[in-house]
Write a protein that holds these residues in place. Structure first.
Motif, PDB file in Angstrom:
ATOM      1  N   TRP A   1      58.189  48.904  47.334  1.00 17.85           N
ATOM      2  CA  TRP A   1      57.061  48.581  48.208  1.00 17.85           C
ATOM      3  C   TRP A   1      57.428  47.489  49.199  1.00 17.85           C
ATOM      4  N   GLU A   2      58.370  46.611  48.819  1.00 11.01           N
ATOM      5  CA  GLU A   2      58.728  45.493  49.694  1.00 11.01           C
ATOM      6  C   GLU A   2      59.235  45.986  51.048  1.00 11.01           C
TER       7      GLU A   2
ATOM      8  N   ARG B   1      48.151  46.273  39.859  1.00 11.36           N
ATOM      9  CA  ARG B   1      47.212  45.658  40.803  1.00 11.36           C
ATOM     10  C   ARG B   1      47.927  44.635  41.672  1.00 11.36           C
ATOM     11  N   GLN B   2      48.820  43.877  41.052  1.00  9.24           N
ATOM     12  CA  GLN B   2      49.545  42.860  41.800  1.00  9.24           C
ATOM     13  C   GLN B   2      50.418  43.491  42.884  1.00  9.24           C
ATOM     14  N   VAL B   3      50.963  44.675  42.623  1.00  6.20           N
ATOM     15  CA  VAL B   3      51.758  45.369  43.638  1.00  6.20           C
ATOM     16  C   VAL B   3      50.900  45.699  44.859  1.00  6.20           C
TER      17      VAL B   3
ATOM     18  N   LYS C   1      40.212  37.707  49.218  1.00  2.73           N
ATOM     19  CA  LYS C   1      39.339  38.870  49.359  1.00  2.73           C
ATOM     20  C   LYS C   1      40.077  40.157  48.987  1.00  2.73           C
ATOM     21  N   ILE C   2      41.346  40.255  49.379  1.00  2.25           N
ATOM     22  CA  ILE C   2      42.130  41.431  48.979  1.00  2.25           C
ATOM     23  C   ILE C   2      42.220  41.513  47.456  1.00  2.25           C
ATOM     24  N   ARG C   3      42.490  40.384  46.830  1.00  4.54           N
ATOM     25  CA  ARG C   3      42.616  40.366  45.371  1.00  4.54           C
ATOM     26  C   ARG C   3      41.300  40.762  44.693  1.00  4.54           C
ATOM     27  N   SER C   4      40.185  40.325  45.248  1.00  2.00           N
ATOM     28  CA  SER C   4      38.894  40.660  44.647  1.00  2.00           C
ATOM     29  C   SER C   4      38.604  42.153  44.763  1.00  2.00           C
ATOM     30  N   ILE C   5      39.025  42.772  45.849  1.00  2.00           N
ATOM     31  CA  ILE C   5      38.838  44.218  46.009  1.00  2.00           C
ATOM     32  C   ILE C   5      39.741  44.984  45.049  1.00  2.00           C
ATOM     33  N   VAL C   6      41.011  44.609  44.999  1.00  2.33           N
ATOM     34  CA  VAL C   6      41.959  45.307  44.123  1.00  2.33           C
ATOM     35  C   VAL C   6      41.554  45.171  42.654  1.00  2.33           C
ATOM     36  N   SER C   7      40.910  44.059  42.306  1.00  3.78           N
ATOM     37  CA  SER C   7      40.496  43.850  40.916  1.00  3.78           C
ATOM     38  C   SER C   7      39.473  44.876  40.449  1.00  3.78           C
TER      39      SER C   7
ATOM     40  N   GLN D   1      50.255  42.475  46.753  1.00  2.60           N
ATOM     41  CA  GLN D   1      51.451  42.009  47.451  1.00  2.60           C
ATOM     42  C   GLN D   1      51.791  42.910  48.641  1.00  2.60           C
ATOM     43  N   PHE D   2      51.625  44.213  48.473  1.00  4.22           N
ATOM     44  CA  PHE D   2      51.887  45.125  49.590  1.00  4.22           C
ATOM     45  C   PHE D   2      50.986  44.784  50.770  1.00  4.22           C
ATOM     46  N   LEU D   3      49.705  44.627  50.510  1.00  4.95           N
ATOM     47  CA  LEU D   3      48.746  44.391  51.591  1.00  4.95           C
ATOM     48  C   LEU D   3      48.910  43.001  52.198  1.00  4.95           C
TER      49      LEU D   3
END
Length: 266
Positions: A177-178, A237-239, A215-221, A242-244
């Motif tokens: 993904w990186e 989820r962390q991937v 906010k991205i983390r809250s959505i992915v959660s 990190q991608f976004l």
């Protein structure tokens, strides 16, 4: 764009129980359907047991809620529980197999009754909105907003975005993904609104302020464990986070790519 202040956005999805399978929507290979739920509303139901599996639901949830955060009109997204007895009376064997493979938690979007498919020859989109949609699809690597399949609807004279299951396609490739997070998005050349997207730099500056890592983390959660089938759910989820966030930090790459693609077609 809607009128909800982005500062008040709190990602949260309701859960409904599917009570009636109304009719299949025979578009694409995933066989989504119109279904009724226990709240008496109709939904477009996306099945975890379809074609590419729950990754489509993951993309639909994450990108749909990012779009909502950024102010776009998106039909309400809900979790949809499918009871194991639900498909027993379905006469179509293909649909019955799909229902059996999708028992449990699925995803659905509020059905916009009476909406019509967006037609760029009929409806004019201003440069700012066109640039905002192109920017979103570059960030999310959404390959599915072309003239042939716009995945936009006109409902009550307003533009609504739908169907983001083809976004985040890095999770289908098996490649690191990186590398993909730092690449331009060449498929943007086929975007139905690219010729109108003249304000990408301004939109980039605006949206980067709104779309924080928190906010991205809250959505992915919001993504359920049972949709994350390739290892430890929290690591997956962390991937996505990190991608976004990496893609966002290097947004000049996809913005410049989109600007170059636009120059080549006008």
């Amino acid at each position: 764009m809607n009128d909800t202040p982005v500062s008040s956005y709190q990602p949260e999805l309701r859960t409904v129980q599917v009570t009636r399978y109304v009719t299949p929507l025979r578009e694409g290979g995933s066989l989504p359907a119109i279904a009724e739920a226990d709240d008496d509303f109709l939904y477009v139901l996306k099945f975890r047991g379809a074609g590419q599996g729950p990754k489509v639901l993951v993309a639909e949830l994450i990108v749909g809620e990012i779009a909502r955060l950024l102010g776009f009109r998106i039909p309400e997204i809900v979790f949809a529980e499918l009871n194991e007895a639900f498909g027993r009376t379905e006469p179509d064997e293909e649909i019955q197999d799909l229902l059996r493979a999708s028992e449990g938690l699925n995803l659905a979007l509020h059905y916009l009754s009476g909406a019509i498919t967006f037609d760029p020859l009929v409806t004019t989109v201003d440069a700012r909105l066109a640039s905002q949609i192109v920017w979103l699809d570059c960030l999310a690597t959404n390959v599915d907003r072309t003239a042939r399949n716009t995945n936009m609807l006109m409902w009550h004279r307003e533009l609504w975005l739908i169907d983001h299951g083809a976004a985040l396609y890095f999770h289908h490739t098996g490649q690191p993904w990186e590398e993909q997070a730092r690449r331009p998005f060449p498929q943007i050349k086929d975007h139905v609104l690219l010729p109108l997207a003249t304000e990408l730099d301004a939109v980039d500056a605006e949206f980067r302020q709104v779309l924080t890592e928190e906010k991205i983390r809250s959505i992915v959660s919001l993504v359920p464990d049972q949709w994350l089938l390739e290892g430890e759910p929290e690591e997956q989820r962390q991937v996505y986070v990190q991608f976004l966030t990496t893609r966002l930090a290097h947004s000049e790459i996809f913005v410049n790519g989109a600007k170059d693609a636009r120059k080549a077609i006008i």
